[in-house]
Design a protein around this motif. Sequence first.
Motif, short mmCIF file in Angstrom:
data_model
loop_
_atom_site.label_atom_id
_atom_site.label_comp_id
_atom_site.label_asym_id
_atom_site.label_seq_id
_atom_site.Cartn_x
_atom_site.Cartn_y
_atom_site.Cartn_z
N LEU A 59 0.83 -1.20 0.00
CA LEU A 59 0.00 0.00 0.00
C LEU A 59 0.86 1.26 0.00
CD1 LEU A 59 -2.76 -1.13 2.53
CD2 LEU A 59 -3.11 -0.60 0.11
N LYS A 60 1.95 1.23 0.78
CA LYS A 60 2.85 2.38 0.80
C LYS A 60 3.50 2.58 -0.56
CE LYS A 60 3.90 2.55 5.76
NZ LYS A 60 4.92 2.32 6.80
N ALA A 61 3.78 1.51 -1.25
CA ALA A 61 4.35 1.62 -2.60
C ALA A 61 3.37 2.27 -3.57
CB ALA A 61 4.75 0.23 -3.11
N ARG A 62 2.09 2.22 -3.23
CA ARG A 62 1.05 2.86 -4.04
C ARG A 62 0.78 4.28 -3.56
NH1 ARG A 62 -3.46 -0.39 -6.37
NH2 ARG A 62 -2.57 -2.32 -7.15
N GLY A 63 1.55 4.74 -2.59
CA GLY A 63 1.41 6.11 -2.11
C GLY A 63 0.42 6.29 -0.98
N ILE A 203 -4.92 -9.14 -3.62
CA ILE A 203 -5.91 -8.44 -2.80
C ILE A 203 -5.67 -6.94 -2.68
CG2 ILE A 203 -4.79 -8.64 -0.52
CD1 ILE A 203 -7.50 -9.48 0.63
N VAL A 204 -4.43 -6.50 -2.91
CA VAL A 204 -4.11 -5.09 -2.65
C VAL A 204 -4.92 -4.11 -3.49
CG1 VAL A 204 -2.12 -4.87 -4.22
CG2 VAL A 204 -2.22 -3.49 -2.13
N PRO A 205 -5.26 -4.40 -4.75
CA PRO A 205 -6.08 -3.42 -5.48
C PRO A 205 -7.43 -3.17 -4.79
CG PRO A 205 -5.11 -5.00 -7.01
CD PRO A 205 -4.88 -5.53 -5.62
N VAL A 207 -8.12 -3.59 -1.51
CA VAL A 207 -7.88 -2.86 -0.27
C VAL A 207 -7.61 -1.39 -0.56
CG1 VAL A 207 -6.39 -2.66 1.77
CG2 VAL A 207 -7.00 -4.92 0.89
N HIS A 208 -6.78 -1.13 -1.56
CA HIS A 208 -6.44 0.25 -1.94
C HIS A 208 -7.71 1.01 -2.33
CE1 HIS A 208 -3.83 3.09 -4.62
NE2 HIS A 208 -4.36 3.71 -3.59
N ASN A 209 -8.54 0.39 -3.13
CA ASN A 209 -9.76 1.05 -3.58
C ASN A 209 -10.69 1.37 -2.40
OD1 ASN A 209 -11.70 1.85 -5.78
ND2 ASN A 209 -12.89 0.21 -4.83
N LEU A 210 -10.80 0.43 -1.45
CA LEU A 210 -11.66 0.67 -0.30
C LEU A 210 -11.16 1.83 0.55
CD1 LEU A 210 -12.37 -3.02 0.75
CD2 LEU A 210 -14.03 -1.39 -0.16
N LEU A 211 -9.85 1.95 0.68
CA LEU A 211 -9.28 3.05 1.46
C LEU A 211 -9.42 4.38 0.73
CD1 LEU A 211 -6.03 1.36 2.81
CD2 LEU A 211 -8.07 1.94 4.13
N GLU A 212 -9.26 4.34 -0.58
CA GLU A 212 -9.32 5.58 -1.36
C GLU A 212 -10.74 6.12 -1.50
OE1 GLU A 212 -6.66 7.43 -3.22
OE2 GLU A 212 -5.78 6.50 -1.46
N THR A 213 -11.72 5.23 -1.54
CA THR A 213 -13.09 5.67 -1.82
C THR A 213 -13.97 5.75 -0.59
OG1 THR A 213 -13.78 3.38 -2.27
CG2 THR A 213 -12.99 4.68 -4.14
#
Length: 224
Positions: A59-63, A203-205, A207-213
């Motif tokens: 997740l950190k690698a995705r900013g 799974i990270v996409p 998780v990332h989407n849930l955190l961003e939206t």
Amino acid sequence: MERLVVKLCALLLVLCIPLAGHAAAPDGTLQVLVLGDSLTAGYGLEPGQSFPSKLEAALKARGVKVTVHNAGVSGDTASGGASRLDWALAGVPGKPDLVILELGANDMLRGVDPAITTRALTAIMDRFSRDGVPVLIAGMKAAPNMGATFVNQFDAIYPALAAKYDAPLYPFFLDGVAGNKALNLPDGLHPTAEGIDVIVTRIVPMVHNLLETRPAGRTVSGAK
């Protein structure tokens, strides 16, 4: 003298009032809690190789500014997870921005009545629903040798739970890893570090989407 007594009484009242939750992270770091069993805890792996550790790095690698908390206990069942929610939440500043619920594998391996597993997972979802904490349900699937009746009942738990609480579902936590000898420890049950990499990549996409939206003040819907 009266003034001193008043001050002492006021102090005692302050000391007796429990703290209302934990202080939120002061720097705005998102908080993710992974509530699970040995698959979360990192059984057989070196420090930094567990699912929560590698998910945080991805997740950190995705900013994403995030801390992923490891609330995994090896050998835990869904009922065990339900009994230690306060302990799991104690290590998270404020309320989690997201919980990943990864429990049930040990229930399946021990042949626990799926009705018991369902009640425990429902209790967990009820708690997070009341607290307004969003949950990503990480599903599990029964081994074929458990028998058709058990397999059908167990595999239905996670989609039904997701539908009941209108919660996102990652259908199978071990997707891409289960049954692959190269990605599992010699016991055939626990992923290697490379197996964890596969799980995180898949799974990270989500998780990332849930955190961003996540909308401000988002809550998990109550039971339908």
